[in-house]
Enzyme design. Structure first.
Site, short mmCIF file in Angstrom:
data_model
loop_
_atom_site.label_atom_id
_atom_site.label_comp_id
_atom_site.label_asym_id
_atom_site.label_seq_id
_atom_site.Cartn_x
_atom_site.Cartn_y
_atom_site.Cartn_z
CG ASP A 102 129.01 68.77 34.60
OD1 ASP A 102 128.13 69.33 33.67
OD2 ASP A 102 128.88 69.17 35.91
C1 BGC Z 1 126.16 71.69 35.03
C2 BGC Z 1 125.14 70.37 34.88
C3 BGC Z 1 124.50 70.70 33.55
C4 BGC Z 1 125.48 70.78 32.67
C5 BGC Z 1 124.58 71.09 31.18
C6 BGC Z 1 127.08 71.89 33.89
O1 BGC Z 1 127.57 73.16 34.02
O2 BGC Z 1 127.26 71.25 36.01
O3 BGC Z 1 124.55 70.05 35.89
O4 BGC Z 1 123.73 69.40 33.32
O5 BGC Z 1 126.00 72.05 32.75
O6 BGC Z 1 123.83 72.25 31.20
#
Ligand code: BGC
Length: 535
Positions: free
Chosen positions: A229
């Protein structure tokens, strides 16, 4: 292809491999130009394409794309075919916008209705969540675009999401929190799986060998790549050892150097780096086979979004008032009738191609009926009796009152959990006041997760759960209210009578850096059924 990957890998230097396992920008992989290894573009997800304008800026404005209903709504359709169709449409938009992989679906279990991101997830039930995620992945990947199954695993709250440890026993993990991931991996093989930010039993998701290697790669046979993530990696060397193939976002020269040093001094086995590089190469080369560019069918996708929204809406109560029969005068009350509340805040936020205004769509189907609007509640949390008084006057003289009630973004979004399951004080007072003078009051809810209703549900004639309904949801509400579509959605999660009835109530959201999953497998309806708690 296998041979090509091995030969590419053999030609790469240690430095090139170390650079490959971290992104080049916030949204792209690191190319190796001398070997013809291209860059791969990923983008959020999950209910539309959020392709940003500026690659180096995580929060930059995104290009117009269709905003489909969020996962709560899609799951309530109980229709895997429809979810697959959404996946196909999103893939077409990815292709047109130059995107190789969409960061979705999200298939975490809704442990508590307080979870701030519940709107992005399907259900409290592992089987349904797995079926929905599987269909979505099949839809997207059938077009040569990849998916990222997220957030693996036990990412069930926003409170301290970057650091908290989900303390969960093995049976609960295997029966509740992993099966949706397992089903999707085994049946649909997503190109990528995204690890969670949080720790699972004390170990970060990005370093969790048990989850990433033992279970995901070895027991389930996952052959794609595991991506972090965004910002979930704490120690790049540790995360490589734990099975985290691709760190995002990038670039991070210090981390790349740390990987090079670790291989040189023997603290990281070069085979571990090779294995992650191999997995990334497989996906990058596969992605490069899809020709990107062109246009997508904006109108057809808007129409699909309307269909999905209508199929997912749930008629929670109806004493016979719906579908609306010939009306002369309709009171349309509530801010959300003019300003559609159709998606949630955070990384999934889409810049829609267009938005159906609920009031306008209602007027289109209402024939000669006169529609009178009253705002009813403000954008903020203040209480404004004058708005209620105005709404009461409008409702009194009408044949029916339609109350468009949206749970505001400050109560529900990525980034924070909800502190209660209530509408705002003003909204509750508004429903009570309007239904006191107008027995034919219909409440239309826009929210991504359950709200409690006992203070007002007995007084109203009908309740339509319209969800975060996507950009075409305004039209879908009109379709359902006027009976153009038979509302056949069913809830995919339990609506408790009150917050203290919820299974995780005593343990959510945890303390001292840990959240104990003390309710075990008794999540959602399993708990309410076993304890015979009314919902
Ligand atoms: C989120 C993800 C997301 C990623 C990119 C993170 O903060 O938890 O779900 O895909 O950011 O934006």
């Amino acid at each position: 292809m296998t041979q090509d990957i091995e030969s590419l890998l053999n030609q790469m230097t240690l430095e090139e491999k170390a650079a490959l396992v971290t992104g080049a920008t916030a949204w792209t992989s690191t190319p190796v130009k001398r070997l013809g290894i291209p860059s791969m573009m990923v983008t959020d997800g999950p209910h539309g394409v959020r392709k940003v304008n500026n690659l180096d800026d995580v929060a930059s404005e995104s290009l117009p794309a269709t905003c489909f209903p969020t996962a709560s709504c899609m799951a309530s359709s109980w229709d895997p075919g429809l979810v697959r169709a959404v996946g196909e449409a999103i893939a077409e938009e990815c292709i047109a916008l130059g995107v190789n992989v969409i960061l979705g679906p999200g298939t975490n279990i809704k442990r508590s209705p307080l979870g701030g991101r519940n709107f992005e997830y399907y259900s409290e039930d592992p089987y349904l969540s797995g079926r929905m995620a599987t269909s979505f992945i099949h839809g997207v990947q059938s077009k040569g675009v990849g998916t990222s199954l997220k957030h693996y695993a036990t990412n069930n709250q926003e409170y301290q999401r970057f650091s908290i440890s989900s303390e969960v026993d093995e049976r609960t993990l295997r029966e509740i929190y992993l099966p949706a991931f397992e089903a999707a991996v085994k049946d649909a093989m997503p190109w990528t799986v995204m690890c969670c930010y949080n720790k699972v039993n004390g170990v970060y998701g990005s370093e969790n060998h048990y989850l990433l290697v033992d279970i995901l790669k070895e027991q389930w046979g996952f052959d794609g790549l595991v991506v972090s993530d965004w910002g979930a990696v704490h120690d790049r060397v540790k995360s490589l050892k734990g099975g985290l193939d691709w760190e995002m976002p990038g670039p991070d020269p210090r981390r790349t150097q740390a990987v090079v040093d670790a291989v040189k001094n023997g603290s990281l086995d070069s085979a571990a780096l090779d294995e992650s590089a191999r997995r990334i190469l497989r996906i990058v080369m596969k992605a490069s086979e899809t020709k990107l560019g062109g246009k997508f069918d904006v109108d057809a996708h808007h129409a699909l979004a309307r269909r999905v929204a209508a199929e997912g809406m749930v008629l929670l109560k109806n004493n016979g008032i719906l579908p609306l029969q010939s009306m002369n005068h309709i009171a349309v009350i509530g801010k959300a009738a003019q300003a559609a509340h159709f998606q949630g805040g955070g990384s999934s936020h889409i810049n829609p191609t267009r938005v159906d205004v609920p009031f306008v769509e209602l007027q289109k189907l209402a024939g000669a009926a006169e529609l009178t609007y009253a705002q009813g509640y403000p954008a903020d949390d203040s209480q404004q009796p004058a708005l209620i008084e105005q709404a009461v006057q409008v409702a009194k003289t009408a044949d029916v009152a339609l109350l468009y009630i949206a749970l505001p973004g400050f109560k529900e979004s990525e980034g924070y959990d909800r502190s209660d399951l209530d509408l705002t004080r003003q909204q509750v007072a508004l429903i009570q006041a309007v239904s006191a003078v107008q027995p034919k009051t219909v409440v239309i809810l826009n929210n991504g997760a359950p709200v409690v209703m006992s203070e007002w549900i007995d007084g109203v004639a009908a309740v339509l759960e319209a969800w975060m309904m996507g950009q075409a949801g305004g039209g879908a509400i009109a379709d359902v209210l006027f009976g153009r579509v038979n509302p056949c959605g069913k809830l995919a999660e339990t609506y408790p009578v009150k917050l203290s009835d919820t299974p995780s109530y005593l343990n959510f959201p945890g303390e001292n850096g840990a959240v104990r999953y003390g309710e075990g497998i008794f999540v959602g309806y399993r708990y309410y059924d076993a304890r015979q708690v009314p919902v």
